[in-house]
Design a protein around this motif. Sequence first.
Motif, PDB file in Angstrom:
ATOM      1  N   ASN A   1      15.079  31.228  24.619  1.00  0.00           N
ATOM      2  CA  ASN A   1      14.063  30.829  25.594  1.00  0.00           C
ATOM      3  C   ASN A   1      12.672  31.286  25.146  1.00  0.00           C
ATOM      4  OD1 ASN A   1      12.693  29.995  27.897  1.00  0.00           O
ATOM      5  ND2 ASN A   1      13.275  31.815  29.077  1.00  0.00           N
ATOM      6  N   VAL A   2      12.234  30.752  24.004  1.00  0.00           N
ATOM      7  CA  VAL A   2      10.930  31.090  23.429  1.00  0.00           C
ATOM      8  C   VAL A   2      10.294  29.805  22.919  1.00  0.00           C
ATOM      9  CG1 VAL A   2       9.714  32.419  21.653  1.00  0.00           C
ATOM     10  CG2 VAL A   2      11.730  33.390  22.768  1.00  0.00           C
ATOM     11  N   PRO A   3       9.009  29.555  23.210  1.00  0.00           N
ATOM     12  CA  PRO A   3       8.373  28.309  22.760  1.00  0.00           C
ATOM     13  C   PRO A   3       8.186  28.278  21.255  1.00  0.00           C
ATOM     14  CG  PRO A   3       6.742  29.766  23.757  1.00  0.00           C
ATOM     15  CD  PRO A   3       8.088  30.396  24.006  1.00  0.00           C
TER      16      PRO A   3
ATOM     17  N   PHE B   1      13.243  27.326  27.936  1.00  0.00           N
ATOM     18  CA  PHE B   1      13.441  26.539  26.716  1.00  0.00           C
ATOM     19  C   PHE B   1      14.902  26.527  26.279  1.00  0.00           C
ATOM     20  CE2 PHE B   1       8.980  27.824  26.631  1.00  0.00           C
ATOM     21  CZ  PHE B   1       8.380  26.589  26.485  1.00  0.00           C
ATOM     22  N   ARG B   2      15.647  27.540  26.650  1.00  0.00           N
ATOM     23  CA  ARG B   2      17.078  27.541  26.330  1.00  0.00           C
ATOM     24  C   ARG B   2      17.774  26.391  27.066  1.00  0.00           C
ATOM     25  NH1 ARG B   2      21.541  30.437  24.628  1.00  0.00           N
ATOM     26  NH2 ARG B   2      23.360  30.303  25.972  1.00  0.00           N
ATOM     27  N   ASN B   3      17.451  26.215  28.347  1.00  0.00           N
ATOM     28  CA  ASN B   3      18.038  25.102  29.099  1.00  0.00           C
ATOM     29  C   ASN B   3      17.683  23.765  28.469  1.00  0.00           C
ATOM     30  OD1 ASN B   3      19.051  26.972  30.890  1.00  0.00           O
ATOM     31  ND2 ASN B   3      17.457  26.646  32.428  1.00  0.00           N
ATOM     32  N   GLN B   4      16.457  23.635  28.005  1.00  0.00           N
ATOM     33  CA  GLN B   4      16.032  22.388  27.383  1.00  0.00           C
ATOM     34  C   GLN B   4      16.791  22.120  26.088  1.00  0.00           C
ATOM     35  OE1 GLN B   4      11.746  22.321  27.019  1.00  0.00           O
ATOM     36  NE2 GLN B   4      11.480  23.104  29.105  1.00  0.00           N
TER      37      GLN B   4
ATOM     38  N   LEU C   1      12.378  34.136  16.408  1.00  0.00           N
ATOM     39  CA  LEU C   1      12.062  34.079  17.835  1.00  0.00           C
ATOM     40  C   LEU C   1      12.502  35.344  18.564  1.00  0.00           C
ATOM     41  CD1 LEU C   1      12.961  30.347  18.631  1.00  0.00           C
ATOM     42  CD2 LEU C   1      10.720  31.334  18.118  1.00  0.00           C
ATOM     43  N   GLU C   2      13.664  35.887  18.198  1.00  0.00           N
ATOM     44  CA  GLU C   2      14.144  37.105  18.863  1.00  0.00           C
ATOM     45  C   GLU C   2      13.303  38.321  18.485  1.00  0.00           C
ATOM     46  OE1 GLU C   2      18.850  36.064  19.671  1.00  0.00           O
ATOM     47  OE2 GLU C   2      18.318  37.477  18.079  1.00  0.00           O
TER      48      GLU C   2
END
Length: 609
Positions: free
Chosen positions: A82-84, A141-144, A439-440
């Motif tokens: 969940n990171v852009p 963003f994870r859901n997307q 991202l992490e």
Amino acid sequence: MAKSKPTASARQKTKLATNPGPTPTFVSKQGLSAAAASSETPVAKPFHLSNPLRLGLSAVMLLVALVPVIRYYDVVWHNAVNVPFEDDFNSTLQFIATYAFDTHSLADTWRLIFSQHNEHRIVFDRLVFLADYAIGGHVNFRNQILFGNLSLVFVAWLLFMASFRSLTLLQKLFYFLPVPFLLFQLHFWELTVWGMASIQNLYIVVFALLSLYALSRASERPVWFTIACLSAVVAAFTSGNGIFTFLVGLPVLILLKEYRKLGIWAGVAVVTVSLYFWGYVKPGHHPPILETFLHNSGQFFDHFFTLTGSDFSAQPAYPIRAGKWMLALILALIAYNAYRKQLVRSNVTILALLAFMYISCLSVSAGRAGFGVAQAMGPRYGILSVMLLIGLYILCVETTRGSYSRAALVVSGLALSVYLYTNSYRQHLAKVADRTTNLEFSTALYNDNPNNLILFWGDPKRAKEIFQDALRKGIYQVPKLTLADIKSQPTQLDSRLLVPTNDVTADVKPYLTNDYLVVYQAWAVNSQPSADTQIELVAQSAQASYLFTTRRQIRYDVANQYQSPLLLEAGFSSVIKKTDLKPGRYTLGVRLITKGQQSYLPLAASFDV
């Protein structure tokens, strides 16, 4: 003159003439024996599988087909962060911020939703973003990413419904077996871990394919034609190449002799295209369309054939050759069906899908060939090559006559699909892991200290403005990922095994916090370049020595510097929690193990616990 009726004697003579008695036959003893033997031989019966066996074989094939599906979604599930990333900043965060705080009427909202993004009008993406925001109260963003990749299930279902329609379920499963291995691979790996790009570039395939499939069945029920029209409109407002759905649909309706529907289809197309280009502005950073074709046609066609054959990426020269052979084979199959006057009876959906994909590839090459041929290998376009190969395979099988020839083709197709599937994981799984690591680590570093803001977009200043604005307005929440969540576990090591060697080159710049030592995007190589080299971080003191595993990362710069693709994964990152170590002063080092041989380089960096 009345006809006279035949007399009884005449009827008897006619009966005798038309039904003569048995002709006497003289048979030898040997003949009698042979006749008796042949009468005792059982007649061969047609081979039929019992229902339990059919169900069992179908279950086995279904399980085999699910193997690549399960593995693919396992990769998606564990790497969706969940990171852009890149276009997520302006297409999602900026869009939601404008929607939530700067639209004051329904007209403003719809103008925003239909506004241009590069050369596309990503209406479907934006509706998904709004739904995600409405359900969760903030952008996720994870859901997307998960929703975007769910599209492949719909693509597989539509392909299954559109192919081998006259066969039994068992036959259909057998012939369809290579398709999941081709579809659920990592050739388009960037879409696997990128929300807005996966929604745009994968759902365009869903809506275009659904429209073409419904169009091929438009003569069966009126609802199919309605579905075809609606899906084509949605395709156009999912990605720019969706407009080509209308273009491909014209010959489909002509081929099916649906002339009344052809007029309606053309009318819907005109309205859709007019709305699409109303107020359209060509992006200034793109080369002029067809400039490369007009001034450097060789580069244009190299880009086109590389793009269409990019799934064959094991060697640099393979894609352009594969693209040429694929086009030649498709044209030959179409010509063969036309010669046999079987074009109308062939799979219209697959023919239309191939046409749509080729026109899409031409449009990509027209707009992107100016950036260079290497750009054709970009993973965001990989789904085009994959769908072309799937369409070619189905067309080959359906054109082939004879069960044995078809079976041989399926086995060959399965072997090729497994090879391409395996090769895609070998080439791209590390790139997926690298994206996740970046991202992490950026998230954990930010949560440790907000001044450590690492954003992945070509315009870092603009990305920072959008990111911080989204945080202030509460439309996005940074995941609660800390350095403790990504730290490496220490393993005690005998310091006598750490013998320095002179064959290691490394660039390691550790970052110290109060509780952690962070090594991010470092790299190390030795004199034996190998893709299987292990890289480990060492912390050594007078009291104890510790070994830490690292998360490998992609370093294109190192591979280019040393002119070796084997060093593509020379990068690494790791997090050391100081309190996991005994008190003392520690010196860092890097240990590399290649084919069982150890290389060790002590570093100048040190820290206290």
